[in-house]
Motif scaffolding. Structure first.
Motif, PDB file in Angstrom:
ATOM      1  N   CYS A   1      19.635   7.595  29.980  1.00 23.66           N
ATOM      2  CA  CYS A   1      19.191   7.478  32.494  1.00 23.66           C
ATOM      3  C   CYS A   1      18.294   8.806  32.092  1.00 23.66           C
ATOM      4  N   LYS A   2      16.945   8.683  32.597  1.00 24.53           N
ATOM      5  CA  LYS A   2      16.644   9.746  34.023  1.00 24.53           C
ATOM      6  C   LYS A   2      16.873   8.858  35.426  1.00 24.53           C
ATOM      7  N   GLY A   3      18.142   9.110  35.964  1.00 24.81           N
ATOM      8  CA  GLY A   3      17.921   8.084  36.907  1.00 24.81           C
ATOM      9  C   GLY A   3      16.843   7.782  38.075  1.00 24.81           C
TER      10      GLY A   3
ATOM     11  N   PRO B   1      13.119   1.772  32.516  1.00 23.69           N
ATOM     12  CA  PRO B   1      11.919   2.496  31.049  1.00 23.69           C
ATOM     13  C   PRO B   1      12.251   3.062  30.110  1.00 23.69           C
ATOM     14  N   ASP B   2      13.364   3.803  29.756  1.00 22.71           N
ATOM     15  CA  ASP B   2      14.039   4.741  28.965  1.00 22.71           C
ATOM     16  C   ASP B   2      15.204   3.421  27.796  1.00 22.71           C
TER      17      ASP B   2
ATOM     18  N   GLY C   1       7.329   3.255  29.136  1.00 20.76           N
ATOM     19  CA  GLY C   1       8.642   3.178  28.596  1.00 20.76           C
ATOM     20  C   GLY C   1       8.604   1.667  28.315  1.00 20.76           C
ATOM     21  N   ILE C   2       8.265   0.828  29.629  1.00 16.75           N
ATOM     22  CA  ILE C   2       9.030  -0.702  29.590  1.00 16.75           C
ATOM     23  C   ILE C   2       7.805  -1.231  29.457  1.00 16.75           C
TER      24      ILE C   2
ATOM     25  N   SER D   1       0.871  -7.265  35.172  1.00 12.01           N
ATOM     26  CA  SER D   1       1.516  -6.075  36.049  1.00 12.01           C
ATOM     27  C   SER D   1       3.232  -5.459  35.621  1.00 12.01           C
ATOM     28  N   VAL D   2       3.866  -4.300  35.688  1.00 13.66           N
ATOM     29  CA  VAL D   2       5.043  -4.705  35.789  1.00 13.66           C
ATOM     30  C   VAL D   2       5.394  -3.862  36.616  1.00 13.66           C
ATOM     31  N   SER D   3       5.349  -4.481  37.699  1.00 17.94           N
ATOM     32  CA  SER D   3       6.301  -4.278  39.407  1.00 17.94           C
ATOM     33  C   SER D   3       7.683  -4.584  39.037  1.00 17.94           C
TER      34      SER D   3
END
Lengths: 68, 248
Positions: A11-13, A59-60, B25-26, B177-179
């Protein structure tokens, strides 16, 4: 009942999971940091509905969701 | 105990080198999950670009080739022609695809090469420190347009999807989009369609993903997702611009 597992070292917070959770059971800790120095996300209430929004938006890939 | 969501097998355990909240990353996750779902494990070759995602070869659990700036579609063409049975994807940012590599992408699309190109549009050069990109919005502040992008001096943003869709070669051109979680699911469907077209030998697919750069936009990750939703989609409307299966 579902359960969220957050890997604190990944986790990057960033707080995206906190913003997308529909029942607001996640928050960014202001005490716990990981080795990289980020304040990590944590689960504050055990009420997860298993929508996986947090996991989809992480994202991570730090979040896994299990159904009990 | 049933697993509702876990990290894809197509991603390695290497920590991502991106800033906190970066949507690269997503998109990596979506690509990995899609490749896993279509059963392409061990049969994929990816092309890593130049830019923030230059280390993509460390993050995907498949064969990867890192290429010169903007040349990903050209390299993908060569790899696909030599290995027609492999699934080949190119992963590019907006500075890579819409600036230095615009010749390569247009000609790869015009030839209708049987490849899938993922285009990450975050309206800025992220890795080099937030300079103006071809896709920077009018009025957006960057380090090279400190008073905002002015049309008379800096020109207008390039809408690559609309440009590519005018060609006869491409099969599928879409902007996603990835919003938020809904749009992430839609983005995954579009990426899956891109790979299915490649498997069915339909030809070239381009999927543009509106993405964020919290660091260089000087916003927090949640604000930058809102910026994509509220500002970027006005200039870059979401949708399918060409789909050969529907006869467009």
């Amino acid at each position: 009942m579902a359960r969220i597992i957050i890997d604190p070292e990944v986790c990057k917070g960033c707080g995206i999971c906190v913003s997308v959770c529909p029942i607001k059971i996640l928050k960014i800790s202001n005490i716990v940091t990981n080795k990289a120095g980020y304040f990590v996300a944590e689960v504050v209430e055990d009420k997860c509905i298993g929508c996986c929004s947090c996991a989809i938006m992480c994202p991570d890939s730090a979040i896994s969701v299990l159904k009990q | 105990m049933e697993i509702l969501y876990k990290k894809s097998r197509m991603l390695t355990d290497t920590p991502l080198s991106y800033c906190p909240g970066c949507t690269h990353g997503i998109v990596h996750k979506l690509l990995a999950e899609t490749l896993e779902e279509i059963g392409a494990e061990g049969n994929v070759i990816g092309i890593a670009p130049v830019g923030c995602s230059v280390f993509a070869y460390k993050f995907f659990n498949c064969d990867m080739q890192q290429v010169a700036h903007g040349r990903a579609p050209a390299c993908a063409t060569g790899i696909k022609r030599c290995n027609p049975d492999k699934i080949v994807f190119a992963y590019q940012g907006d500075g890579d695809i819409a600036s230095i590599g615009i010749a390569e992408i247009i000609h790869a699309a015009a030839r209708g090469e049987n490849i899938t190109v993922i285009f990450i549009n975050n309206a800025i050069y992220g890795m080099t420190g937030g300079q103006m990109a071809p896709t920077t919005l009018v009025g957006q502040k960057t380090t090279t347009t400190p008073y905002g992008r002015v049309v008379g001096i800096n020109g207008n943003p390039i809408r690559l999807c609309e440009m590519i869709a005018t060609l006869d070669g491409p099969c599928f051109v879409s902007r996603v989009s990835v919003s938020d979680p809904v749009n992430v699911r839609k983005a995954k469907k579009a990426i899956k369609k891109g790979f299915e077209n490649q498997i069915n030998k339909k030809g070239f697919s381009l999927i543009e993903v509106l993405s964020t750069c919290p660091t260089n936009w000087h916003m927090n990750p949640v604000q930058s997702l809102d910026y994509v939703k509220n500002e970027m989609t006005k200039i870059f409307p979401l949708g399918v611009f060409k789909d050969c299966q529907e006869g467009n």
